[in-house]
Each structure stands twice: as C-alpha cells, then as structure tokens.
Design an enzyme around this catalytic site. Structure first.
Site, PDB file in Angstrom:
ATOM      1  CE1 TYR A 110       3.297  -5.430  -6.906  1.00  0.00           C
ATOM      2  CE2 TYR A 110       5.282  -4.453  -5.960  1.00  0.00           C
ATOM      3  CZ  TYR A 110       3.946  -4.360  -6.281  1.00  0.00           C
ATOM      4  OH  TYR A 110       3.252  -3.220  -5.998  1.00  0.00           O
ATOM      5  CE  LYS A 123       1.737  -3.045  -9.284  1.00  0.00           C
ATOM      6  NZ  LYS A 123       0.327  -2.769  -9.567  1.00  0.00           N
ATOM      7  CB  SER A 183       4.735   0.032  -6.808  1.00  0.00           C
ATOM      8  OG  SER A 183       5.645  -0.202  -5.773  1.00  0.00           O
TER       9      SER A 183
END
Ligand code: UDP
Length: 272
Positions: free
Chosen positions: A71, A75, A47
């Site tokens: 989050y 990643k 991302s």
C-alpha cells in the site's frame, strides 16, 4: 481531486497486484486522460506512510521517503510519477505545466457534524476509531489494543488524528493554492495534513469514554505487524503555503463519530 485508491495495508500484502493496478495504473490512466484534455491541476490523496520508518517522530515534508508495505509503495510510486510529470514539464518548458498538490494524510477520523455523512467500513474495521465506535454501539464485543510495550508514555501507539472535515478543508485550500502564485510556473509539492500532535490508543479510548459516556471493553493484545510506536505531522508548511491548519478538537472528532455511529447502529442503510 483524485481519491480513487484502495487503502488497507493488510489487504495490500495479500493482493499486491490489485493495489498496484488500482492505485498506480489507475493514476497513470487518469493523468494521461487529463494531459490529453489539457487539464493539469491535481490534488492527490497521499499518506504519512510515505515517510516509512523515519528516525524522527515528527515528520517534515522534505524527510527521506520510503515504503514498508505494498500500500505504502503505491502511494510513494504515485508521488514519484507525479513529481516526474511535473519535472518533465519544467524541462520541456510547456505552456500549461502540471500543478500538483500531494496531500499526506495522517489519521483522519470523525464524521460530518450533521451525523449524515460518515465512514462505514466493510466487514471488521482495520482502523482504531471505527473499531472503538462499533464496540461502543455493541456491534463488536471487544477492542484489542495492539501492544502496550512501546516506548511511549503509556506504552500504546501514538498517532496524529485529524477531523475528516478539517481534512476536506485542506483539499479546498490546496485546490485554491494551485491557481495562486506559488504554483504559477507549475510544481508538484507535498503537504502534511495533520494536527501536529499525537494521542495514544489508551488516550483515545479514555477520551471516547468521557465524551460519550460509554464504557469500552478492551484487552491488551500483541503488537500489530508493521506498526510504528509513534509519529505525527509537522503541519507548518500547510499553514504557510495553504493557509490551512486543523481546527477541530479530539472531543469534536469523537462526538461526531458517535453521532454518526448512533444514527447507523448496524452500518449505513441507503434506504433508511
Ligand atoms: N489500533 C489498536 N487496535 C485496533 C486498531 C488500531 O490498538 O483495533 C492501534 C494501532 O496499533 C495504532 C493506532 O491504533 O497504534 C492507529 O491505528 P489505525 O489502524 O487506525 O491507523 P494506522 O496506525 O494504520 O495509521
């Protein structure tokens, strides 16, 4: 292709353990099983969030990486793990080294042009496009625009929106590249999958109104915690090494979103 990740920033702040378990531990288990089976080609859904609070708004793959919420940390941790696995294979001169593409998604929106495959978020959508579509269909009363005092031309946040079908094609290209010359000796490489330019929230609302003929009821609300003013991809590396570029327009993204939403006014019904 490894897509199995949780992706809601807000939820990752209230349930970080769930995010680390699913996104990080899940990937470790996957890579262990793959290595055991000697299957060592992987395309990973990363991302643009791994660029953290970069000072430049156009992100290039070799920028320093950082994460600003759980989050994003999942990643970044997975990217680090995969880079380490690949580096270890180089050090150990293994016969079948890891070949890994880290695809850094910007803001995927839209649906398949048939109107048969699309996005059906659980509960109230977090993301802008499904939110606008649900206001247009009458499922939600009003869109809140999170801040109109950003240092952007109209004061609202700017993002790089990319048609989900372009994103899909990027994966197919990445998978093909893993078997080509540039990955021949094993590698773990990151690629931005974005259009290379951004649209503001107000531009998104007004374009949606023009393309669909619907009026979007909206109000200006306070900024959302953790949001950045503006960022978009530098997609040159994906063009050079994967022969990929985003081809669909914002009008395509909106028309396809709207077809999908009209086909599923109350959300996706598997029995219909
Ligand atoms: N946004 C908004 N209202 C919403 C959802 C999003 O104004 O209900 C804005 C958000 O502040 C950002 C842009 O729309 O500037 C895209 O947000 P989204 O959550 O879709 O993606 P993200 O910014 O998390 O990549």
């Amino acid at each position: 292709m490894h897509f199995a990740g949780l992706k809601a920033v807000g939820e990752s702040c209230t349930k970080p353990g769930l995010y680390y378990h699913n996104n990080v531990y899940g990937t470790l288990v996957l890579t262990e099983a793959m290595a055991e089976a000697n299957v060592k080609q992987l395309v990973f859904s990363s991302s643009a969030t791994v660029y953290g609070n970069s000072t430049s708004v156009q992100y290039v793959e070799d920028f320093p990486l950082a994460a600003i919420n759980p989050y994003g940390r999942t990643k970044l941790m997975v990217e680090d793990i995969l880079r380490d696995l690949s580096a270890a294979d180089t050090l150990n001169c293994v016969e079948n080294p890891w070949k890994i593409a880290l695809l850094r998604y910007f803001n995927p929106i839209g649906a398949h042009e048939s109107g048969l495959i699309g996005e059906d978020p659980e509960g109230i959508p977090n993301n802008l496009m499904p939110y606008i579509a649900q206001v247009a269909i009458g499922k939600l009363p009003q869109l809140s625009i999170f801040g109109n005092d950003y240092p952007t031309p109209d004061g609202t946040g700017i993002r790089d929106y990319i048609h989900v079908v372009d994103l899909v094609k990027g994966h197919v290209k990445a998978l093909a590249a893993l078997t080509g010359d540039s990955f021949q000796n094993g590698a773990c490489k990151a690629y931005n999958l974005g259009a290379g330019h951004g649209y503001s929230v107000l531009e998104m609302v007004h374009t949606f109104e023009r393309v669909t003929g619907q009026t979007i009821n909206y109000k200006i609300a306070p900024r959302r915690a953790g949001d950045l003013a503006e960022y978009f991809a530098n997609p040159e590396l994906a063009l050079k090494e994967l022969n990929w570029r985003a081809e669909k327009t914002l009008d395509d993204m909106i028309a396809d979103t709207w077809l999908w939403q009209r086909n599923n006014p109350k959300g996706y019904d598997a029995n219909s």
